[in-house]
Structures are given as structure tokens and as C-alpha cells.
Design a protein around this motif. Structure first.
Motif, mmCIF file in Angstrom:
data_model
loop_
_atom_site.group_PDB
_atom_site.id
_atom_site.type_symbol
_atom_site.label_atom_id
_atom_site.label_comp_id
_atom_site.label_asym_id
_atom_site.label_seq_id
_atom_site.Cartn_x
_atom_site.Cartn_y
_atom_site.Cartn_z
ATOM 1 N N ARG A 75 -5.178 53.273 -32.584
ATOM 2 C CA ARG A 75 -6.348 52.410 -32.757
ATOM 3 C C ARG A 75 -6.265 51.672 -34.084
ATOM 4 N NH1 ARG A 75 -11.090 56.837 -31.276
ATOM 5 N NH2 ARG A 75 -10.355 57.385 -29.184
ATOM 6 N N CYS A 76 -6.923 50.528 -34.130
ATOM 7 C CA CYS A 76 -6.976 49.737 -35.358
ATOM 8 C C CYS A 76 -7.975 50.390 -36.318
ATOM 9 C CB CYS A 76 -7.396 48.308 -35.051
ATOM 10 S SG CYS A 76 -7.599 47.281 -36.533
ATOM 11 N N ALA A 77 -7.553 50.675 -37.534
ATOM 12 C CA ALA A 77 -8.440 51.297 -38.523
ATOM 13 C C ALA A 77 -9.509 50.329 -39.008
ATOM 14 C CB ALA A 77 -7.616 51.802 -39.706
ATOM 15 N N GLU A 78 -9.298 49.018 -38.783
ATOM 16 C CA GLU A 78 -10.257 48.017 -39.231
ATOM 17 C C GLU A 78 -11.440 47.883 -38.273
ATOM 18 O OE1 GLU A 78 -10.092 45.962 -42.056
ATOM 19 O OE2 GLU A 78 -8.454 47.256 -42.707
ATOM 20 N N CYS A 79 -11.142 47.815 -36.962
ATOM 21 C CA CYS A 79 -12.214 47.563 -35.990
ATOM 22 C C CYS A 79 -12.359 48.637 -34.929
ATOM 23 C CB CYS A 79 -12.003 46.206 -35.309
ATOM 24 S SG CYS A 79 -10.516 46.118 -34.287
ATOM 25 N N GLY A 80 -11.407 49.576 -34.860
ATOM 26 C CA GLY A 80 -11.530 50.681 -33.920
ATOM 27 C C GLY A 80 -10.997 50.412 -32.520
ATOM 28 N N TYR A 81 -10.511 49.197 -32.255
ATOM 29 C CA TYR A 81 -10.024 48.879 -30.920
ATOM 30 C C TYR A 81 -8.638 49.489 -30.682
ATOM 31 C CZ TYR A 81 -13.729 45.655 -29.571
ATOM 32 O OH TYR A 81 -14.938 45.121 -29.195
ATOM 33 N N VAL A 82 -8.364 49.837 -29.422
ATOM 34 C CA VAL A 82 -7.059 50.380 -29.056
ATOM 35 C C VAL A 82 -5.997 49.305 -29.221
ATOM 36 C CG1 VAL A 82 -5.673 51.337 -27.164
ATOM 37 C CG2 VAL A 82 -8.063 52.051 -27.449
ATOM 38 N N ALA A 105 -12.374 37.843 -37.547
ATOM 39 C CA ALA A 105 -12.689 38.901 -36.593
ATOM 40 C C ALA A 105 -12.149 40.240 -37.079
ATOM 41 C CB ALA A 105 -12.101 38.574 -35.220
ATOM 42 N N CYS A 106 -10.875 40.277 -37.467
ATOM 43 C CA CYS A 106 -10.274 41.532 -37.925
ATOM 44 C C CYS A 106 -8.941 41.218 -38.585
ATOM 45 C CB CYS A 106 -10.073 42.477 -36.735
ATOM 46 S SG CYS A 106 -9.235 44.012 -37.175
ATOM 47 N N GLY A 107 -8.701 41.848 -39.736
ATOM 48 C CA GLY A 107 -7.407 41.681 -40.400
ATOM 49 C C GLY A 107 -6.307 42.180 -39.503
ATOM 50 N N GLY A 108 -6.629 43.205 -38.732
ATOM 51 C CA GLY A 108 -5.732 43.638 -37.672
ATOM 52 C C GLY A 108 -4.599 44.546 -38.103
ATOM 53 N N ALA A 109 -4.331 45.539 -37.276
ATOM 54 C CA ALA A 109 -3.206 46.443 -37.503
ATOM 55 C C ALA A 109 -1.978 45.902 -36.792
ATOM 56 C CB ALA A 109 -3.560 47.833 -36.981
ATOM 57 N N PHE A 110 -0.818 46.156 -37.374
ATOM 58 C CA PHE A 110 0.446 45.745 -36.760
ATOM 59 C C PHE A 110 1.516 46.716 -37.243
ATOM 60 C CE2 PHE A 110 4.444 43.572 -36.386
ATOM 61 C CZ PHE A 110 4.340 42.849 -35.201
ATOM 62 N N ILE A 111 2.219 47.353 -36.302
ATOM 63 C CA ILE A 111 3.241 48.335 -36.694
ATOM 64 C C ILE A 111 4.233 48.479 -35.546
ATOM 65 C CG2 ILE A 111 1.975 50.343 -35.801
ATOM 66 C CD1 ILE A 111 2.968 51.900 -38.274
ATOM 67 N N VAL A 254 -4.431 53.172 -37.323
ATOM 68 C CA VAL A 254 -3.403 52.385 -38.008
ATOM 69 C C VAL A 254 -4.086 51.314 -38.855
ATOM 70 C CG1 VAL A 254 -1.354 50.939 -37.753
ATOM 71 C CG2 VAL A 254 -1.796 52.789 -36.113
ATOM 72 N N GLY A 255 -3.828 51.333 -40.161
ATOM 73 C CA GLY A 255 -4.469 50.388 -41.066
ATOM 74 C C GLY A 255 -3.681 49.101 -41.236
ATOM 75 N N ARG A 256 -4.173 48.269 -42.149
ATOM 76 C CA ARG A 256 -3.509 47.008 -42.454
ATOM 77 C C ARG A 256 -2.381 47.270 -43.462
ATOM 78 N NH1 ARG A 256 -7.196 42.182 -44.635
ATOM 79 N NH2 ARG A 256 -8.653 43.407 -43.373
ATOM 80 N N ARG A 257 -1.286 46.545 -43.330
ATOM 81 C CA ARG A 257 -0.155 46.725 -44.249
ATOM 82 C C ARG A 257 -0.592 46.500 -45.686
ATOM 83 N NH1 ARG A 257 3.532 43.350 -46.572
ATOM 84 N NH2 ARG A 257 2.683 41.564 -45.413
ATOM 85 N N ILE A 258 -0.164 47.395 -46.579
ATOM 86 C CA ILE A 258 -0.505 47.284 -47.996
ATOM 87 C C ILE A 258 0.224 46.086 -48.597
ATOM 88 C CG2 ILE A 258 -0.380 48.435 -50.245
ATOM 89 C CD1 ILE A 258 -0.500 51.109 -48.723
ATOM 90 N N ARG A 262 5.936 47.418 -47.505
ATOM 91 C CA ARG A 262 6.071 47.514 -46.046
ATOM 92 C C ARG A 262 5.268 48.686 -45.492
ATOM 93 N NH1 ARG A 262 12.012 47.902 -44.196
ATOM 94 N NH2 ARG A 262 10.969 47.575 -42.186
ATOM 95 N N ASP A 263 4.553 49.360 -46.369
ATOM 96 C CA ASP A 263 3.839 50.572 -45.970
ATOM 97 C C ASP A 263 2.572 50.240 -45.181
ATOM 98 O OD1 ASP A 263 3.397 53.304 -45.776
ATOM 99 O OD2 ASP A 263 2.097 53.318 -47.538
ATOM 100 N N VAL A 264 2.409 50.919 -44.066
ATOM 101 C CA VAL A 264 1.207 50.787 -43.241
ATOM 102 C C VAL A 264 0.513 52.147 -43.211
ATOM 103 C CG1 VAL A 264 0.303 50.298 -40.932
ATOM 104 C CG2 VAL A 264 2.268 49.007 -41.801
ATOM 105 N N PRO A 265 -0.701 52.257 -43.766
ATOM 106 C CA PRO A 265 -1.386 53.553 -43.799
ATOM 107 C C PRO A 265 -1.836 53.992 -42.410
ATOM 108 C CG PRO A 265 -2.840 51.831 -44.613
ATOM 109 C CD PRO A 265 -1.504 51.191 -44.399
ATOM 110 N N ILE A 266 -1.717 55.284 -42.138
ATOM 111 C CA ILE A 266 -2.189 55.826 -40.867
ATOM 112 C C ILE A 266 -2.961 57.123 -41.124
ATOM 113 C CG2 ILE A 266 -0.155 54.912 -39.652
ATOM 114 C CD1 ILE A 266 0.662 57.933 -39.283
#
Length: 272
Positions: A75-82, A105-111, A254-258, A262-266
């Protein structure tokens, strides 16, 4: 789906439309008559619950017929969507479906799936160091901190959404005043109001998801449990399988890339 297999008797699933006709229609589940333990089950309750949870996720298989490693689990840590699955040549990735809705709308997760697998394995090994530390086990490991960390993360998101919703309400009031004063035409006012209302509804849905996540964390905290056995079973494997993800992971935020890395917090929400 038939509870007869776990020893329950369920009746009253259908009822007559009226006394004038013999036609029946399905009744809502809350009106069914359920009596537990009326006979010996042929399926264990634990297995039943696992299958029920898997069916509720409604994970969609690829065209090859296989289900993605984290399908329905990330799920996206920003908005909660799958997160939605994507593919470029042989490289699979997960992305937030709200990334393309609008710029705010959302910065969005990407990984990438491989990177997420690697990070979940790291978290699993970190847990193993605690679970399998006999001295720590004798002292009694308190997992309350882990649960509180997860709850605090969700609570922070809820505060963020609450502020956004409040901002949208203020903006709607300001638009109304501008329309009354003649600063905005009625057409522009309706267009902007519609856009704000859609965004407000999306934020409210995200708030609902957060509330459900906090309830899930509380339920896992009460259940306690079988974590040590699960970790011992899977700790020596090198790669995750869908079976392992189903057994170990409730979901992953899954959060937004720092920026600048290249680190993406989870945050992994385990099934124990």
C-alpha cells in the motif's frame, strides 16, 4: 464459503418476499441464524480464516495465471491505496494509482518488486535476531513498541489527511464567497467545486483506510503469538514466495523515495 465445513450450522440465508408469493430472496448476513460447534469440523478454523483473508484481498493474477509476489499486500504510505503492478521489459514495479490523478493528489509510492522483496527480507532477518535470541526470549520480548510504531505511523497519516480535508472545506467556502461577490462566474465556480469535492472524497476514503489499519494492528496485538514458529520456518530461505508473503505479511506500507538517495522507506505489518 460454506461454514458447515468448520462445524457451524447456518440457516435463514433466504426468506420469502411476502406472504403472497413463494418466491425467496437472499437475506443480509446479519439476519442469518448461526450456531457454532454443532458438529465436528473437517477443516481447521485457522486454515479457514487464512483462505477467507486471501479471498477478501481479491488479488488479480497476471496473464500467465500467477499472482504477483506482493499483489494486494503493498500500500502507498501517503494515501493508503493498494499499489498497482507494472512491467517494463522484464522489470516489475509497484506504483501508487493516485500518482497520475493530479499533481496534488498524492506524491505516490514507486518501488521495484525486487527491491521491496529485499527490504522485507531485511526486516524478517531483523525480527529473527530478536525472536531467536534465547536470552531475550527468556526475559520476555515486548512487541508493544513495534505495534506502537506502526500505529503512530498510521496516526500521522490521519493527521495529514485531516488537515487536507479542513483545507478543502475552507477552500470551498472561499469559492462560494467569490461566486456571491461576482469574482467567479457560476460555471467556473461549479467546475472548481466539483474538483475540490472529488479530492475531499478521496481524502475521506484514505482516512477510512487508516482507521481500518489501526483496527487491524490492535487485533494482531491481541492475537499475539505464532511469530517465532513462522520466523523459524522461513528464516533460511533466500527469496520470498507468494506462500511466504501470505503466511508472514498482512501488508506493507511503501513510502516516497527519500530525496537525494535511492532509499524507499517501508513498514511491514506482520501477521503476528
Amino acid at each position: 464459503e460454506n461454514e458447515m465445513y468448520i462445524g457451524n450450522m447456518v440457516q435463514g440465508k433466504y426468506g420469502s418476499v411476502s406472504y403472497k408469493t413463494k418466491k425467496n430472496k437472499p437475506r443480509p448476513k446479519e439476519q442469518w441464524y448461526r450456531v457454532e460447534g454443532t458438529h465436528e469440523p473437517i477443516i481447521e478454523k485457522e486454515l479457514w480464516e487464512k483462505v477467507k483473508a486471501m479471498r477478501e484481498q481479491k488479488a488479480k493474477p497476471f496473464t500467465t495465471g500467477t499472482i504477483g509476489l506482493f499483489s494486494g499486500k503493498a500500500r502507498c504510505a501517503e494515501c493508503g491505496y493498494v499499489l498497482r503492478s507494472g512491467k517494463r521489459e522484464n522489470w516489475r514495479f509497484l506504483t501508487c494509482p493516485n500518482r497520475s490523478v493530479s499533481k496534488d493528489a498524492c506524491g505516490g509510492a514507486f518501488i521495484s518488486v525486487s527491491r521491496l522483496e529485499s527490504k522485507v527480507m531485511e526486516e524478517l532477518k531483523r525480527l529473527a535476531e530478536n525472536y531467536l535470541d534465547q536470552e531475550a526470549l527468556q526475559q520476555g520480548i515486548q512487541w508493544d513498541k513495534e505495534y506502537e510504531k506502526q500505529k503512530n505511523s498510521v496516526a500521522d497519516r490521519m493527521k495529514f489527511y485531516e488537515k487536507k480535508i479542513l483545507d478543502r472545506k475552507k477552500a470551498l467556502r472561499a469559492l462560494y464567497l467569490d461566486q456571491v461577490r461576482g469574482i467567479l462566474t457560476e460555471e467556473d465556480y461549479l467546475d472548481m467545486t466539483r474538483a475540490f469535492s472529488v479530492e475531499k472524497k478521496r481524502l475521506e476514503e484514505a482516512m477510512k483506510i487508516c482507521t481500518e489499519q489501526i483496527q487491524e494492528i490492535e487485533e494482531r496485538k491481541k492475537a499475539g503469538g505464532n511469530g517465532k514458529e513462522l520466523v523459524e520456518k522461513y528464516i533460511h530461505v533466500e527469496h520470498l514466495t507468494r506462500e511466504m508473503v501470505e503466511a508472514l505479511v498482512d501488508h506493507v506500507d511503501v513510502g516516497r523515495r527519500i530525496p537525494g538517495s535511492r532509499d524507499v522507506p517501508i513498514i511491514v505489518y506482520w501477521n503476528f
